[in-house]
Scaffold this active site. Structure first.
Site, mmCIF file in Angstrom:
data_model
loop_
_atom_site.group_PDB
_atom_site.id
_atom_site.type_symbol
_atom_site.label_atom_id
_atom_site.label_comp_id
_atom_site.label_asym_id
_atom_site.label_seq_id
_atom_site.Cartn_x
_atom_site.Cartn_y
_atom_site.Cartn_z
ATOM 1 N N ARG A 99 40.214 24.612 38.030
ATOM 2 C CA ARG A 99 39.930 25.826 38.797
ATOM 3 C C ARG A 99 40.730 25.787 40.079
ATOM 4 O O ARG A 99 40.602 24.860 40.883
ATOM 5 C CB ARG A 99 38.433 25.906 39.126
ATOM 6 C CG ARG A 99 37.979 27.296 39.554
ATOM 7 C CD ARG A 99 36.881 27.230 40.618
ATOM 8 N NE ARG A 99 37.457 27.093 41.943
ATOM 9 C CZ ARG A 99 36.739 26.909 43.057
ATOM 10 N NH1 ARG A 99 35.426 26.812 42.999
ATOM 11 N NH2 ARG A 99 37.336 26.801 44.225
ATOM 12 N N HIS A 142 39.792 32.733 47.947
ATOM 13 C CA HIS A 142 39.087 31.562 48.451
ATOM 14 C C HIS A 142 39.300 31.482 49.963
ATOM 15 O O HIS A 142 40.027 30.626 50.471
ATOM 16 C CB HIS A 142 39.583 30.290 47.756
ATOM 17 C CG HIS A 142 38.677 29.111 47.943
ATOM 18 N ND1 HIS A 142 37.999 28.514 46.901
ATOM 19 C CD2 HIS A 142 38.319 28.416 49.053
ATOM 20 C CE1 HIS A 142 37.274 27.506 47.366
ATOM 21 N NE2 HIS A 142 37.452 27.425 48.674
ATOM 22 N N GLU A 188 32.070 32.260 47.599
ATOM 23 C CA GLU A 188 30.997 32.155 48.575
ATOM 24 C C GLU A 188 30.819 33.366 49.499
ATOM 25 O O GLU A 188 30.821 33.241 50.730
ATOM 26 C CB GLU A 188 31.186 30.898 49.425
ATOM 27 C CG GLU A 188 31.216 29.619 48.620
ATOM 28 C CD GLU A 188 31.414 28.368 49.467
ATOM 29 O OE1 GLU A 188 31.276 27.266 48.907
ATOM 30 O OE2 GLU A 188 31.705 28.505 50.671
ATOM 31 N N ASN A 330 28.692 26.823 43.945
ATOM 32 C CA ASN A 330 29.133 25.614 44.632
ATOM 33 C C ASN A 330 27.873 24.925 45.132
ATOM 34 O O ASN A 330 27.107 25.519 45.905
ATOM 35 C CB ASN A 330 30.044 25.950 45.804
ATOM 36 C CG ASN A 330 31.329 26.633 45.369
ATOM 37 O OD1 ASN A 330 31.667 26.633 44.188
ATOM 38 N ND2 ASN A 330 32.046 27.212 46.310
ATOM 39 N N TYR A 332 25.921 21.198 46.506
ATOM 40 C CA TYR A 332 26.077 19.839 47.007
ATOM 41 C C TYR A 332 24.756 19.156 47.323
ATOM 42 O O TYR A 332 24.606 17.961 47.109
ATOM 43 C CB TYR A 332 26.956 19.840 48.269
ATOM 44 C CG TYR A 332 28.362 20.308 47.989
ATOM 45 C CD1 TYR A 332 29.339 19.415 47.564
ATOM 46 C CD2 TYR A 332 28.703 21.652 48.111
ATOM 47 C CE1 TYR A 332 30.622 19.840 47.281
ATOM 48 C CE2 TYR A 332 29.989 22.093 47.841
ATOM 49 C CZ TYR A 332 30.948 21.184 47.416
ATOM 50 O OH TYR A 332 32.209 21.610 47.125
ATOM 51 N N GLU A 401 31.849 23.933 41.973
ATOM 52 C CA GLU A 401 32.111 22.855 42.926
ATOM 53 C C GLU A 401 30.893 21.957 42.988
ATOM 54 O O GLU A 401 29.767 22.432 43.126
ATOM 55 C CB GLU A 401 32.392 23.377 44.340
ATOM 56 C CG GLU A 401 33.707 24.085 44.525
ATOM 57 C CD GLU A 401 33.934 24.475 45.992
ATOM 58 O OE1 GLU A 401 33.259 23.885 46.877
ATOM 59 O OE2 GLU A 401 34.744 25.366 46.247
#
Length: 506
Positions: A99, A142, A188, A330, A332, A401
């Site tokens: 990606r 992005h 995002e 994404n 985390y 991500e």
């Protein structure tokens, strides 16, 4: 999603943080599930003043010394010149998909003009990926658009950008769509506008007192993030409708959007903290996905934000509703949430959400949680995937991500190996529990310029030596583990430490 359904997920998460299943293998996943890794254009390519590329907002931002380490992406990982070697490295790592994003400034540097050199670069990159059998996933935007559009009309703050973004997308669909089937429009839109137009930590660095974390000279933190996100949703819908009308029947591709995700645990089981958790998820996910799935913003956003939240006309609501083929996330880490009374007076996004959040139960409360170090919580990813499947109509989901930071000079990144194993394991658990998840992409394939930290830390499975003009790549432990996992071997971290082979360098 109703509070009762949310409570079930929270109960499921009661044992969050459990160790991943041992012996995780590629064959545990369906054959059509795809594993890859990711980068983005400004963070990876460099060559910012070469071959007709125009300055982007990140060029202006970094050249003004706005990064903590005063760094820029002028060279970054030098992917513009090293992409062939990098694609070979991807093939050697057994990567199934890649990606990347397309630099708007490189491909369409000025309105109405496609840059031949930019077109040549992306065609060459795509062809190289095709040659090595690597599935291509493209992010159109992005966080970096041409500075000229910001100068002319304020970029995402103007509805004029919808037409310009659609034209840019049209070029990409037309030129690359014969080889690209997976398109993500915007990265995002639920976080980018906060960094760019509320706190000022992202380009173009707009904010207003008392909300900015930097010294902004212009902006309005209370309204601009909502305007920017609104125009992003309209731009996404416009590009998606264009693709469906002009390209999809022949190219057979799909178009989705990406959102940043936390999983949120209530600090206590009180009703107000459960409601705060639900409110957080409406602000986090519903801000973007509500309009695209249901045609409007969540009711709690409309209530708390009031007239500062742009509204959709009836025709706009019909236009955006259903304009999404998949969700990219994404992800985390997770946060703990508790209720915060709605503040009187001037508010920004964080105040509108009216919650306190923290990385663990014992951390001090804050209205905004932006940690430099955060606790691993693989169970949180499982909960996010199951939540999104239930709340937004079982759309396909791609983890676009997921990764862990470490010091750039670290090669034996055992902690990253354990992180990847745990989060891939939680993705499998979500899949087995009915989540409609279709792919997983590690962030990053190699070290890149970081929007928040420059070159101080790296997420790459391959180390890049930024002190060396040649920008050599060197395999970390995580690259070797991921490679063997994709070969369908259940490999322990320790066995990788003991294996000194496959130390790819370029």
């Amino acid at each position: 999603m109703a509070l009762s359904s949310l409570l079930l997920l929270l109960l499921l998460a009661a044992a969050h943080g459990a160790a991943p299943a041992l012996g995780l293998k590629r064959s545990d996943f369906p054959p059509d599930f795809v594993f890859g890794a990711a980068t983005s254009a400004y963070q990876y390519e460099g060559a910012v003043a070469e071959d007709g590329r125009s300055p982007s907002i990140w060029d202006a931002f970094t050249h003004a010394g706005k990064m903590p380490d005063k760094s820029t992406g002028d060279i970054a990982s030098d992917g513009y010149h090293k992409y062939k070697d990098d694609v070979k490295l991807m093939a050697d790592t057994n990567l199934e998909a890649y990606r990347f994003s397309i630099s708007w400034s490189r491909l369409v540097p000025r309105r109405g003009a496609v840059n031949p050199k930019g077109l040549e670069y992306y065609n060459s990159l795509i062809n190289e990926l095709v040659k090595h059998g690597i599935q291509i996933h493209v992010m159109l935007y992005h966080l970096d658009f041409p500075q000229v559009l910001d100068d002319e009309y304020g970029g995402w703050l103007s509805p004029r950008i919808v037409e310009d973004f659609t034209t840019f997308a049209d070029v990409c669909f037309r030129e690359f769509g014969d080889r690209v089937s997976y398109w993500t429009t915007i990265d995002e839109p639920n976080v980018g506008p906060i960094g760019s137009y509320d706190s000022g930590i992202f380009a173009p660095g707009r904010c207003s007192n008392p909300f900015g974390t930097t010294k902004c000279t212009i902006g309005n933190s209370t309204v601009e993030p909502y305007i920017a996100a609104h125009n992003m949703i309209l731009a996404h819908a416009s590009a998606t409708r264009l693709y469906r009308e002009q390209y999809q029947a022949v190219q057979n591709g799909v178009v989705g959007i990406n959102v940043y995700s936390f999983w949120t645990y209530p600090l206590t089981n009180s009703t107000v903290d459960l409601e705060a958790t639900k409110r957080y998820q409406d602000f986090m996910f519903g801000w973007t996905l509500g309009p695209l799935v249901f045609g409007d913003y969540p009711q709690v956003m409309k209530k708390n934000v009031g007239s500062r939240l742009p509204s959709f006309t009836k025709s706009q609501s019909e236009f955006v509703k259903g304009a999404i083929d998949f969700i990219g996330i994404n992800h985390y880490y997770s946060v703990y949430v508790n209720d915060r009374p709605l503040k009187e007076g001037v508010r920004d996004y964080a105040a509108d959400m009216s919650v306190y959040q923290r990385g663990s139960r014992t951390d001090p409360a804050t209205s905004e949680y932006v940690p430099t170090v955060y606790p691993d919580d693989p169970q949180g990813l499982q909960c996010v995937l199951q939540y999104l499947t239930e709340a937004y109509g079982s759309l396909p989901i791609y983890v676009q991500e997921n990764g862990k930071a470490s010091a750039n000079d670290t090669l034996d990144d055992t902690d990253r190996v354990e992180y990847l194993k745990a989060y891939i394991g939680s993705t499998l658990d979500a899949l087995r529990n009915g989540a409609n998840v279709k792919g997983y992409f590690a962030w990053n394939f190699l070290d890149i310029f970081k929007f928040l930290a420059g070159y101080k830390i790296g997420f790459g499975m391959y180390r890049v030596d930024f002190d060396d003009e040649a920008r050599p790549r060197e395999a970390r432990l995580s690259a070797r583990w991921y490679s063997r996992f994709l070969k369908n071997n259940g490999i322990s971290a320790q066995s990788e430490v003991d294996d000194t082979g496959h130390h790819a360098q370029q």
